[in-house]
Design a protein around this motif. Structure first.
Motif, PDB file in Angstrom:
ATOM      1  N   UNK A 106       0.638   7.486   8.047  1.00 48.40           N
ATOM      2  CA  UNK A 106       0.928   6.738   6.673  1.00 48.40           C
ATOM      3  C   UNK A 106       2.497   7.226   5.947  1.00 48.40           C
ATOM      4  N   UNK A 107       2.355   8.702   5.643  1.00 47.80           N
ATOM      5  CA  UNK A 107       3.548   8.558   5.482  1.00 47.80           C
ATOM      6  C   UNK A 107       4.721   8.889   5.721  1.00 47.80           C
TER       7      UNK A 107
ATOM      8  N   UNK B  81       0.814   4.023  -2.880  1.00 48.24           N
ATOM      9  CA  UNK B  81       0.561   6.197  -2.317  1.00 48.24           C
ATOM     10  C   UNK B  81       1.190   6.662  -2.220  1.00 48.24           C
ATOM     11  N   UNK B  82       2.726   6.324  -1.848  1.00 49.63           N
ATOM     12  CA  UNK B  82       4.249   6.886  -2.368  1.00 49.63           C
ATOM     13  C   UNK B  82       3.539   7.485  -3.530  1.00 49.63           C
TER      14      UNK B  82
ATOM     15  N   UNK C 187       0.586  15.637  -0.817  1.00 50.97           N
ATOM     16  CA  UNK C 187       0.225  14.596   0.805  1.00 50.97           C
ATOM     17  C   UNK C 187      -0.468  15.309   1.373  1.00 50.97           C
TER      18      UNK C 187
ATOM     19  N   UNK D  27       5.024  15.906  -2.396  1.00 49.44           N
ATOM     20  CA  UNK D  27       3.959  14.681  -3.399  1.00 49.44           C
ATOM     21  C   UNK D  27       2.493  14.454  -3.346  1.00 49.44           C
TER      22      UNK D  27
ATOM     23  N   UNK E 168       2.378   6.832  -6.213  1.00 49.46           N
ATOM     24  CA  UNK E 168       0.179   7.858  -6.464  1.00 49.46           C
ATOM     25  C   UNK E 168       0.533   7.771  -8.038  1.00 49.46           C
TER      26      UNK E 168
ATOM     27  N   UNK F 151       0.697  -1.480  -0.192  1.00 53.08           N
ATOM     28  CA  UNK F 151      -0.038  -0.069   0.094  1.00 53.08           C
ATOM     29  C   UNK F 151       1.045   1.603  -0.043  1.00 53.08           C
ATOM     30  N   UNK F 152       2.014   0.831   1.251  1.00 47.62           N
ATOM     31  CA  UNK F 152       2.606   2.404   1.287  1.00 47.62           C
ATOM     32  C   UNK F 152       3.623   2.729  -0.487  1.00 47.62           C
TER      33      UNK F 152
END
Lengths: 423, 181
Positions: free
Chosen positions: B99-100, A283-284, B93, B91, A286, A279-280
């Motif tokens: 999460x990050x 997500x990062x 976010x 980014x 994108x 997921x990470x």
């Protein structure tokens, strides 16, 4: 084993077979209805029922091979029970067969499980699979003949390794020749690689290819981690049942239980690490090519959170990871029998939810602005029928193998280590 | 060196012939209610904590608190830097999300939990210490070969020189010696 005990096992074996066939019959009727009404949901039921028991078997398979490769002494009395469980692998192959037959003979049906098998299949937003550039690029891998060959390879290879491991262990009981242990170790060393490849590509083929646009290299590892968790939890429950009322009475002690508890904790963390990493990274980074898979599992068509979001955020993050993690951190949770029974049942239930989360949500062509809707989270009677049916067959295969062999590998060179293991 | 008060001795040590006798004796010492005593053997004995009646060590609790501290530190660092002191969008976010900063608080959780385990072990073992009174006992060198020993400290409330000596002798102990600090 005394006569009345083996009689009751025989009765139970027949019962498991009847329940198994009945369950599969009902799930099969569901598949038939699904084909008639162009609905893929009953096929998903069949796949989920199959996957649940398949993942448990894979987990147990890895445990046996890891124990052999590391020369583990404590686990020998448990290993014999798992060897019986491996008897189910060829039958799991047979249970998968209907899905393959549907893929071959009903590929024009709009309600197919893997939409890439039919080039004429319409895609949401217009166009067909055959005209889709992404499919065309993936076609050398994702085509029905190669898919069939792979499935045959997975089950043949795994059945063969399971057969060899079982043969080594059962023959050792008879002739007491320690060379069988060495042979089993060699088979395991090769087997780990073959089963790991099979499980990884099976996860790609069976689950990931349902949304064939999506790709994740961690997916195979996710399936491995999930299988290990399910396999260890099921191993504990199996040993517990056998210790309460069967052949492990007085043998399965607190030491074995504690080690299984530690494995449970380790793979809880590993599963979380892998699932979160997947997921990470997405997500990062994108990138829309990857994020859509999570978007399908988060948003409804009007942008609100869907049922999948609540299931994954609360069910998987807190239920499948955080709670078992904190629970299993405590020493007492791992040595008290009833606490382990609770957490292993818990892990198996959430493992099922994890399978739903990975398999079920998909785009369905619909008449709205986006051109699709997302499969909602539902549990149908056919899901239950498939789960119970496949389970019945696996338990039948287990019991059928169990009555023929010694309860523990009595002539294994390290059997004393296992019997006298302290936690 | 300006203190002329006579130093209390460390305690009594007794040797045992073999593992069975030593373990039986240890169980009797445990049942007699002694708390400050130790058992020395040249090989690991798996259920020694039960034989000696030891409670679970506190290291796991210290580790847990180390982990929680690391988790909170990591989260607050990212919150302070990214959302409070110098709000910055990276980014696309949000300023802060659990999460990050995952790598940050995850690593800090592990780091401080291992510090907890390491220093917790030091604390509970009363380390570092450079010598131990048992090393003054000549036969103790056999503890790394085939000797089994039980040492009962004077600090134990139940300690009584003559009674404890009799107890150790009754349990089969030999070479019973009063150890100096």
């Amino acid at each position: 084993m005394s006569q009345p005990a083996s009689d009751s096992i025989k009765k139970f074996t027949t019962l498991a077979l009847i329940v198994g066939l009945l369950g599969l019959g009902i799930a099969g009727y569901g598949v038939y209805q699904g084909l008639l009404h162009h609905d893929s949901r009953p096929l998903v039921s069949w796949l989920i029922g199959f996957s649940f028991w398949f993942s448990i078997s894979i987990g147990m398979f890895f445990l046996i091979m890891l124990w052999y490769v590391f020369g583990a002494g404590w686990s020998i009395i448990i290993r014999r029970q798992l060897e019986h469980a491996l008897a189910a692998i060829p039958f799991l192959g047979l249970i998968f067969l209907p899905l393959l037959l549907v893929a071959w003979f009903y590929k024009e049906n709009p309600g197919i499980l893997w939409e890439w098998i039919n080039p004429e299949h319409p895609l949401p937003g217009g166009g067909t699979v055959g005209a889709d550039t992404i499919y065309q690029t993936k076609a050398p891998y994702l085509n029905l003949p190669f898919f069939t060959a792979r499935v045959i390879f997975y089950f043949t290879a795994m059945s063969l390794i399971a057969y060899l491991l079982r043969k080594c262990s059962f023959t050792l009981d008879k002739d007491g020749d320690a060379r069988w242990v060495l042979l089993a170790r060699k088979v395991s060393a090769a087997g780990i690689i073959i089963v790991a490849m099979s499980a990884t590509f099976a996860a790609f083929d069976f689950f990931m290819s349902i949304s064939y646009h999506w790709f994740s290299t961690m997916y195979g590892v996710w399936f491995f981690a999930a299988s290990m968790r399910a396999g260890i939890a099921a191993t504990f429950l199996l040993c517990w049942v056998l210790a309460c009322s069967g052949q492990l009475k007085g043998l399965f002690n607190r030491g074995h239980q504690y080690e299984l508890g530690c494995l449970c904790l380790a793979f809880t963390v590993f599963w979380a690490y892998i699932s979160f990493s997947q997921y990470f990274l997405i997500y990062n980074a994108n990138i829309p090519e990857e994020t859509f898979w999570y978007n399908l599992r988060e948003l409804t068509i009007d942008g609100a959170k869907s049922s999948w979001w609540y299931l994954s955020a609360y069910g998987l993050v807190f239920g499948h990871f955080l709670f078992p993690f904190l629970y299993l951190l405590f020493y007492k949770s791992k040595v008290k029998v009833y606490r382990m029974v609770i957490i292993t049942c818990w892990i198996l239930s959430f493992h099922l939810l994890d399978l739903y989360f990975n398999i079920l949500p998909n785009k369905m062509v619909a008449d709205n602005a986006l051109g699709y809707t997302i499969t909602p989270f539902t549990v149908t009677p056919f899901d239950a029928a498939a789960l119970i049916g496949v389970g019945g067959i696996c338990i039948w295969a287990f019991l059928r193998s169990m009555v023929k062999q010694e309860p523990i590998p009595i002539r294994d060179p390290f059997i004393q280590t296992s019997i006298h293991h302290h936690g | 060196m300006f203190n002329n008060k006579e130093k209390k001795p460390y305690g009594l040590i007794a040797s045992f012939k073999n593992i069975t006798e030593a373990c039986d004796a240890a169980e009797k010492v445990r049942d007699a209610g002694f708390k400050r005593w130790d058992f020395f053997a040249p090989l690991p004995i798996h259920n020694i904590h039960e034989i000696m009646g030891l409670k679970r060590s506190k290291v796991s609790v210290i580790t847990l608190f180390g982990g929680i501290t690391g988790f909170c530190t990591g989260m607050s660092i990212v919150y302070y830097m990214n959302a409070y002191d110098y709000p910055l969008i990276v980014g696309g976010k949000p300023f802060f999300s659990p999460i990050f900063p995952f790598p940050v608080f995850y690593e800090l959780t592990i780091l401080l939990a291992s510090f907890g385990a390491f220093f917790g072990m030091f604390l509970t073992n009363l380390l570092p210490r450079h010598n131990h009174p048992v090393f003054n006992h000549e036969p103790f060198s056999k503890a790394s070969d085939d000797g089994f020993f039980i040492a009962i400290e004077c600090r134990d409330p139940l300690f009584d020189k003559s009674k404890t000596e009799t107890l150790l002798r009754d349990l089969g102990g030999t070479e019973i010696t009063l150890l100096d600090h």
